[in-house]
Design an enzyme around this catalytic site. Structure first.
Site, PDB file in Angstrom:
ATOM      1  N   SER A 689       0.741  -1.274   0.189  1.00  0.00           N
ATOM      2  CA  SER A 689       0.113   0.169   0.157  1.00  0.00           C
ATOM      3  C   SER A 689       0.932   1.164  -0.111  1.00  0.00           C
ATOM      4  CB  SER A 689      -0.895   0.040   1.268  1.00  0.00           C
ATOM      5  OG  SER A 689      -1.825  -0.933   1.169  1.00  0.00           O
ATOM      6  N   LYS A 732      -9.290   2.900   4.962  1.00  0.00           N
ATOM      7  CA  LYS A 732      -8.325   3.955   4.640  1.00  0.00           C
ATOM      8  C   LYS A 732      -8.741   5.393   4.583  1.00  0.00           C
ATOM      9  CE  LYS A 732      -5.039   0.829   2.226  1.00  0.00           C
ATOM     10  NZ  LYS A 732      -4.572   0.509   1.250  1.00  0.00           N
TER      11      LYS A 732
END
Length: 790
Positions: A689, A732
């Site tokens: 990520s 997120k």
């Protein structure tokens, strides 16, 4: 008298640094000798607290015997003066909160200046040197002790490996400790051997105890021989009586039936069983009638019959399913979670139309505290079924699920059958909690046992090892929960339909607290709603400054602390209502625990804000890069995993390949060392990520252009400059909202995931879709002519 310790290979003790003070673990009825390993059961509150403190840091402790084993909470005067330093090698937490540990012993020490430290004690320690002296007399005593110990191993049926071990011990004190550990001694006698300062006295005392035990064993053998002669006569009489009973039954002259057998037959007539189980029960009752009540097999057989007769083979609750009522119950018990509720209602609607539904197993996946377990309770409540829950966290033994075979002493059915017997229904809502925390070792693989349990085509004939007959689990509605999917084996994951619960925003937490948590905590603390007032501003202050989580578990704890504070005032006679303002939180909850993540960071070229997914929800990660004079070396710190290290290497290669496009002097790379650091270094970090955040931080460093503060980013990169999709977009995004960041850069391939996020959560957020790395650099980096960051 079987040996529970084993000798360890130990390093040179001179190399070990011993702390000045160590915590004390008291033992009731045993002594731990140096260089041995001992299993211990820790159940006292103080000792449990000690293990909780010692094990996480892999620290040492002093293991010492207490003088009186009857003393439940020993004090300094109850401890012996000499003990042993020990380290915990293995720890298993039991269901009752106690620990089963294995301790490795090290040096012998003397205790002094014993002080209380919370729930346990610690002491100043002094390492006692080992007597390594030798002489012909000592060598003769060692030889005699080995010979006598070999005789003891043979007479007491100890493992033959002990005799071999005694021959291979180099130091006399090692032989003393191994022999003493396998003798039947009192605690005082064991402690005496431990405290002896010289090897000659230790050998002499151990030989005395060994000789005493050998004399006792020889006497026991003589007694057994005499008893055996009398037993042979009584055994012959027993067989003759049994033959007489058989002859009487053949002649039709048998005595009246055992009342206990008649009771079992009456119960069997009242219980509805499948034909196969009924046949097994009848055979077992017939067998029980031929066993003498004094025989050990009688109790085993009787317990087995009790299990067969008490299980709900055909006992079930009547469903009271109404989809509209179920929707109302779900709304009463949970706020938001619209997608999850819709899927549950679809499941219940099909069940209402098709009574014998063999549908998928629902698996709720999400961080702690988002309502996974309570969803299962709501399903049971809407169906009118009983709710059964077992926790699979840390379960390693397959027999915990399938049961033990009846040939083992103390055998029992598995936890699934035990739970069904406890609630008395064969169609409950059965929650398998923490399914992602199953373990596996030499005792079997519990996840493989669950394959049969969760397969609708197989669980109608589930076989428990103890029962030995199939039990129909197909009427049970199984629901599983997990914090993350990765640890679940693929075959088991294939049996389930995954429903993700990503977490809550601050607005959702406020509504949950207002509708559920505050009311419940007021009731739990004996208060009334007109006695305490907690405004929304106070709840928001707790959410902002005292919790940082995806769920609401810590929020609930902090609200409980507020209610306790009010309860104390009310109990002391203060008149209500008591209003708790945001400024009162510091007095009640202590100093602010969490500051805004971006507020604590100094800004400048070489720092970027990334987004990562964790089992507890989304989190911000800051990537820092710094350049020094050097020769092109790259240093990585911050507990980075293999994936993130590869991301840094790929990002640096991309920046070097496109240096001219970014206005970077290529000679900088040859004359500079670059250090990339991800703070919170004590926490392991990994995952695909952080590639975009890495390349933005390095580009900012080398071009001396700051990164915009109000932009967070996620996505993985390739050497060719593509931005690859990642997971956990909603988590997120929630992490960015909590930190006050309203612009998020995501891979273009993840744009579809935004449709899964409710509209009210996307309001005020700006999402930039990235296709190539240059897109990220254009958005994130401040233009060269600008001064400072936005």
């Amino acid at each position: 008298m079987a040996m529970s310790e084993e000798l360890l290979e130990v390093k040179d003790k001179s190399e070990e640094v011993v702390p000045e003070r160590l915590p004390i673990l008291p033992l009731r009825n045993m002594v731990l000798y140096p260089e041995l390993v001992m299993p211990l059961h820790v159940e006292r509150a103080g000792s449990i607290k000690l293990i909780d403190d010692v094990v996480p840091g892999e620290l040492s402790m002093v293991v010492v015997a207490q003088r009186d084993r009857q003393v439940e909470n020993p004090g300094p005067s109850d401890f012996y003066d000499v003990g042993t330093i020990g380290n915990v090698m293995k720890l298993v937490k039991q269901t009752d909160g106690s620990y089963q540990i294995i301790v490795r012993a090290k040096q012998k020490v003397r205790l002094s200046d014993i002080r209380a430290k919370g729930n346990y004690f610690d002491a100043r320690i002094e390492v006692l040197p080992e007597d390594t002296s030798t002489s012909p007399e000592i060598e003769a005593m060692v030889l005699n002790l080995r010979t006598q110990f070999e005789k003891l191993v043979e007479m007491a049926n100890l493992p033959t490996e002990l005799a071999t071990l005694s021959l291979n011990l180099d130091r006399p004190i090692q032989l003393v400790y191994v022999v003493a550990a396998n003798l039947s001694l009192t605690v005082a006698e064991r402690q005496t051997i431990l405290e002896l300062p010289d090897i000659y006295t230790a050998l002499e005392r151990t030989t005395f105890y060994l000789t005493r035990q050998l004399d006792q064993l020889e006497l026991v053998q003589k007694i057994q021989e005499k008893v055996k002669a009398g037993m042979d006569r009584r055994q012959r009489e027993y067989f003759l009586r049994e033959q007489l009973q058989v002859i009487k039954r053949e002649l039709g002259e048998s005595e009246e039936k055992n009342p206990e057998i008649q009771e079992l037959l009456d119960r069997l007539d009242q219980v509805q069983m499948p034909p196969e189980v009924l046949t097994a029960a009848e055979k077992e009752i017939e067998r029980l009638g031929r066993i003498s009540p004094a025989a050990a097999e009688y109790t085993v057989s009787r317990n087995y019959l009790d299990w067969l007769l008490e299980l709900p083979w055909k006992v079930s609750t009547q469903d009271t399913l109404d989809v509209r009522e179920a929707a109302k119950i779900l709304d009463e018990d949970h706020f938001d979670l619209e997608k999850v509720k819709r899927r549950i209602l679809e499941y219940l609607a099909v069940l209402q139309l098709k009574k014998d539904l063999k549908g998928p197993i629902l698996c709720f996946v999400g961080p702690p505290g988002v309502g996974k377990t309570s969803l299962g309770q709501s399903i049971a409540r809407s169906l009118g079924r009983k709710f059964l829950r077992i926790s699979l966290g840390g379960l390693r033994d397959e027999a915990e699920l399938r049961g033990h075979r009846r040939t083992y002493v103390g055998a029992l059915p598995g936890r699934i059958i035990q739970g069904l017997r406890r609630i008395g229904s064969n169609n409950p809502v059965f929650m398998l909690d923490e399914i992602d925390k199953l373990g596996m070792d030499f005792r079997g693989d519990p996840s493989s046992a669950l394959l049969e349990v969760l397969d609708p085509e197989q669980n109608s004939t589930f076989s428990d090892h103890y029962l030995g007959v199939p039990f129909d689990l197909s009427r049970i509605i199984f629901v599983a929960t997990a914090n993350m999917l990765d640890p679940i084996p693929s075959a088991l994951r294939d049996r389930m339909e995954v429903i993700e619960l990503p977490g809550y925003t601050e607005e959702e937490k406020l509504q949950i607290a207002r509708k559920f948590l505050v009311v419940r905590q007021i009731e739990n603390h004996g208060l009334k709603t007109d006695q305490v007032i907690i405004p929304d501003e106070t709840i928001l202050e707790i959410i902002h400054s005292y919790t940082r989580e995806a769920g609401v578990r810590n929020l609930d704890r902090n609200l409980a602390a507020l209610c306790r504070f009010v309860a104390k005032d009310i109990a002391e006679g203060k008149d209500g209502p008591v209003t708790i303002r945001p400024e009162n939180c510091k007095e009640i909850l202590g100093p602010v625990r969490f500051l805004p993540e971006t507020a604590t960071r100094s800004w400048g070229p070489g720092i970027s804000t990334g987004l990562a997914w964790t089992p507890s929800g989304g989190e911000l990660i800051f990537v820092e890069a710094l350049r020094t004079h050097g020769r092109g070396n790259l240093t990585l710190t911050g507990q980075l995993g293999a994936v993130m290290k590869e991301s840094v290497a790929a990002a640096l290669t991309y920046i070097r390949a496109h240096a001219s496009d970014l206005g970077i002097d290529e000679e900088k790379f040859e004359k500079s060392d670059i250090h990339v650091h991800v703070p919170a270094g004590g926490i392991p970090k990994d995952g695909p990520s952080a590639g975009v955040a890495m390349v933005v931080a390095l580009a900012s460093l080398m071009s001396q252009r700051e990164v915009r503060r109000n932009v967070a980013m996620t996505g993985e990169i390739t050497l060719r400059g593509d931005v690859l999709p990642v997971g956990g977009i909603k988590e997120k995004m929630l992490a960015a909202r909590r930190a006050g960041i309203r612009e998020v850069m995501i891979p273009q391939a993840n744009a579809k995931d935004l449709m899964e996020i409710p509209q009210h959560l996307r309001e005020g957020m700006v999402f930039h879709e990235l296709q190539i790395i240059m897109d990220a650099l254009e958005i994130a980096l401040v233009p060269p002519q600008a001064v400072g960051g936005k």
